[in-house]
Design a protein around this motif. Structure first.
Motif, PDB file in Angstrom:
ATOM      1  N   SER A   1       1.995   0.676   4.645  1.00 37.43           N
ATOM      2  CA  SER A   1       2.309   2.084   4.355  1.00 37.43           C
ATOM      3  C   SER A   1       3.796   2.321   4.543  1.00 37.43           C
ATOM      4  CB  SER A   1       1.500   3.034   5.249  1.00 37.43           C
ATOM      5  OG  SER A   1       0.219   3.257   4.715  1.00 37.43           O
TER       6      SER A   1
ATOM      7  N   PRO B   1      -0.408  -1.033   1.028  1.00 39.19           N
ATOM      8  CA  PRO B   1      -0.471   0.426   1.051  1.00 39.19           C
ATOM      9  C   PRO B   1      -1.709   0.961   1.764  1.00 39.19           C
ATOM     10  CG  PRO B   1      -1.319  -0.367  -1.027  1.00 39.19           C
ATOM     11  CD  PRO B   1      -0.900  -1.588  -0.236  1.00 39.19           C
TER      12      PRO B   1
ATOM     13  N   ARG C   1      -4.253   4.648   1.484  1.00 39.13           N
ATOM     14  CA  ARG C   1      -4.491   5.792   0.599  1.00 39.13           C
ATOM     15  C   ARG C   1      -5.531   6.707   1.229  1.00 39.13           C
ATOM     16  NH1 ARG C   1      -5.650   5.768  -5.948  1.00 39.13           N
ATOM     17  NH2 ARG C   1      -5.861   8.039  -6.179  1.00 39.13           N
TER      18      ARG C   1
ATOM     19  N   ASN D   1      -1.444   9.436  -2.268  1.00 42.35           N
ATOM     20  CA  ASN D   1      -0.681   9.267  -1.036  1.00 42.35           C
ATOM     21  C   ASN D   1      -1.598   9.055   0.165  1.00 42.35           C
ATOM     22  OD1 ASN D   1      -0.847  12.042   0.647  1.00 42.35           O
ATOM     23  ND2 ASN D   1      -0.901  12.528  -1.544  1.00 42.35           N
ATOM     24  N   ASP D   2      -0.991   8.799   1.311  1.00 37.59           N
ATOM     25  CA  ASP D   2      -1.765   8.591   2.537  1.00 37.59           C
ATOM     26  C   ASP D   2      -1.595   9.735   3.532  1.00 37.59           C
ATOM     27  OD1 ASP D   2       0.785   8.244   3.553  1.00 37.59           O
ATOM     28  OD2 ASP D   2       0.462   6.216   4.308  1.00 37.59           O
TER      29      ASP D   2
ATOM     30  N   ASN E   1       3.861   8.564  -0.529  1.00 37.68           N
ATOM     31  CA  ASN E   1       3.264   8.326  -1.840  1.00 37.68           C
ATOM     32  C   ASN E   1       2.876   6.861  -1.963  1.00 37.68           C
ATOM     33  OD1 ASN E   1       5.879  10.007  -1.857  1.00 37.68           O
ATOM     34  ND2 ASN E   1       4.676  10.979  -3.465  1.00 37.68           N
ATOM     35  N   CYS E   2       1.723   6.592  -2.529  1.00 43.24           N
ATOM     36  CA  CYS E   2       1.286   5.199  -2.688  1.00 43.24           C
ATOM     37  C   CYS E   2       2.274   4.392  -3.517  1.00 43.24           C
ATOM     38  CB  CYS E   2      -0.098   5.154  -3.334  1.00 43.24           C
ATOM     39  SG  CYS E   2      -1.425   5.783  -2.274  1.00 43.24           S
TER      40      CYS E   2
ATOM     41  N   PRO F   1      -4.946  -1.127  -1.844  1.00 41.95           N
ATOM     42  CA  PRO F   1      -4.807  -0.128  -0.782  1.00 41.95           C
ATOM     43  C   PRO F   1      -5.946  -0.149   0.228  1.00 41.95           C
ATOM     44  CG  PRO F   1      -5.572   0.907  -2.791  1.00 41.95           C
ATOM     45  CD  PRO F   1      -5.231  -0.512  -3.148  1.00 41.95           C
TER      46      PRO F   1
ATOM     47  N   HIS G   1      -2.008   7.622   6.777  1.00 40.84           N
ATOM     48  CA  HIS G   1      -0.782   6.948   7.179  1.00 40.84           C
ATOM     49  C   HIS G   1      -0.862   6.310   8.563  1.00 40.84           C
ATOM     50  CE1 HIS G   1       3.472   6.095   6.700  1.00 40.84           C
ATOM     51  NE2 HIS G   1       3.716   6.578   7.900  1.00 40.84           N
TER      52      HIS G   1
END
Length: 401
Positions: free
Chosen positions: A172, A284, A286, A330-331, A335-336, A366, A371
């Motif tokens: 992330s 990432p 999400r 996004n998380d 933003n992813c 992801p 986050h």
């Protein structure tokens, strides 16, 4: 007992440094007795990884410092010695050239054996910090070489040490910033920055053992005995006042809030050249899903405050800045699309069965959490350790390049 999968054959056994992001603190701070950056309130990832035989470290870097300062601090943390922020950089951003002195946790890094190399795992702002550190370690910094007498230049800025890195993984990571900072705007970023440094100037070193602010480059964390007029008088100290102003108003490279703006982050990481013998991964998270309006809505399970920021990011667009629907997912904080590999490097979207090669970035699938999921907040110990165990397994299964 931890839930790490250790039933595999390690290809290497190098140490791993977990690089914290915004607000992070090292393990030796009193604050960590209540809250651990990797583990939150109920878990201690560093302790439990060590119990499984992994050699891991959690460097203490400036929780509010920009990525350049943090990269320089990371070098001193590893090798020991006084932090050198560079002649050119300190002159450009009106900061002190030198910071604190670190004892060095891996002074023998680069010697044959277990300490021949090291792995980096950077969460959130620890992502771009790790990317910049990797680039300088590999390629050096010509600007600093030109501005510094040959007998004074930091070994860090000379480069040529990229092979010391076995792998670099961002989780992330704010590798391309976050549009949440665009939403806040420059003025809010400046006001908040000024308030934080002002608080640091007043608090001084009294709180350093509890929560170290690492405001060394701006002359904020001074010996309380040097204060004139008591703690509140420190705000009128010309040195501290100049430091607060320099931090709050520097737009590119001198403030973490501005560093996390997509255009600034891009400018700071432009021209990154990965070391050919290092493995690179962008992982990432999400915490949103598409809605009927064509934007993104927060998932029900994410941290409640992040539901607000997830909605903001999931609906924020700015045509002039090139922010469109691709930026919605996004998380809750990042933003992813921002968590992907740096611009301009050779990169691939990883799929099962793909051969992994060094010198190339891989964008991994992801992880379905917000986050702070990568940091273990409000995630069950079993689930968190299972995911982090798999991450460690994937790194330690990589052969030497």
């Amino acid at each position: 007992m931890a839930n790490f999968d250790t039933n595999y054959t390690k290809a290497t056994d190098y140490p791993t440094l977990y690089i914290h992001g915004f607000l992070g603190v090292p393990e030796d701070q009193v604050f960590t007795k209540l809250f651990r950056y990797f583990g939150s309130f109920t878990k201690d990832l560093m302790k439990d990884l060590r119990a499984e035989g992994y050699e891991v470290y959690l460097p203490g870097l400036g929780p509010f410092n920009p990525m350049w300062e943090r990269a320089c601090e990371l070098y001193a943390y590893i090798f020991g010695g006084r932090v050198d922020y560079g002649v050119a950089h300190s002159q450009k951003y009106r900061t002190k050239r030198f910071g604190r002195t670190y004892p060095g946790v891996l002074k023998d890094l680069g010697t044959p054996g277990k300490h021949a190399k090291v792995n980096l795992i950077g969460h959130s702002f620890g992502g771009p910090t790790s990317i910049l550190f990797s680039d300088i370690l590999t390629n050096g910094c010509q600007e600093e070489l030109d501005a510094t007498p040959a007998d004074e230049v930091s070994e860090f800025f000379k480069g040529g040490k990229g092979d010391l890195l076995h792998s670099v993984t961002t989780i992330s990571g704010t590798n391309h910033g976050t549009t949440l900072m665009y939403f806040m705007g420059d003025k809010v970023a400046e006001v908040v920055s000024r308030a934080i440094l002002s608080a640091g100037a007043v608090a001084g070193n009294h709180i350093a053992k509890i929560y170290d602010l690492y405001f060394d480059p701006w002359g904020i964390m001074e010996d309380p005995a040097l204060w004139k007029g008591g703690p509140l008088g420190s705000l009128s100290d010309p040195v501290k006042k100049a430091g607060i102003d320099a931090y709050a108003t520097n737009y590119k490279g001198g403030n973490i809030a501005f560093d996390m703006m997509p255009d600034v982050c891009e400018s700071l990481l432009t021209g990154i050249k990965p070391n050919k013998n290092t493995y690179f991964f962008a992982r990432p998270g999400r915490g949103t899903h598409p809605n009927k309006k064509g934007t993104e809505s927060p998932d029900g399970h994410i941290f409640r405050p992040f539901k607000i920021t997830a909605w903001i990011i999931g609906n924020y667009a700015d045509k002039a800045r090139g922010i469109d629907k691709e930026w919605y997912a996004n998380d809750g904080v990042v933003n992813c699309i921002s968590m992907r590999a740096p611009t301009g490097v050779e990169q691939y979207d990883f799929v099962d069965g793909m051969e992994v090669k060094p010198g190339v970035w891989y964008n991994m699938p992801p992880q379905n959490w917000d986050h702070q999921g990568w940091a273990g907040m409000f995630i069950s110990k079993a689930h968190y350790y299972n995911v982090m165990g798999e991450l460690m397994k994937s790194i330690y299964s990589l052969p030497d390049a």
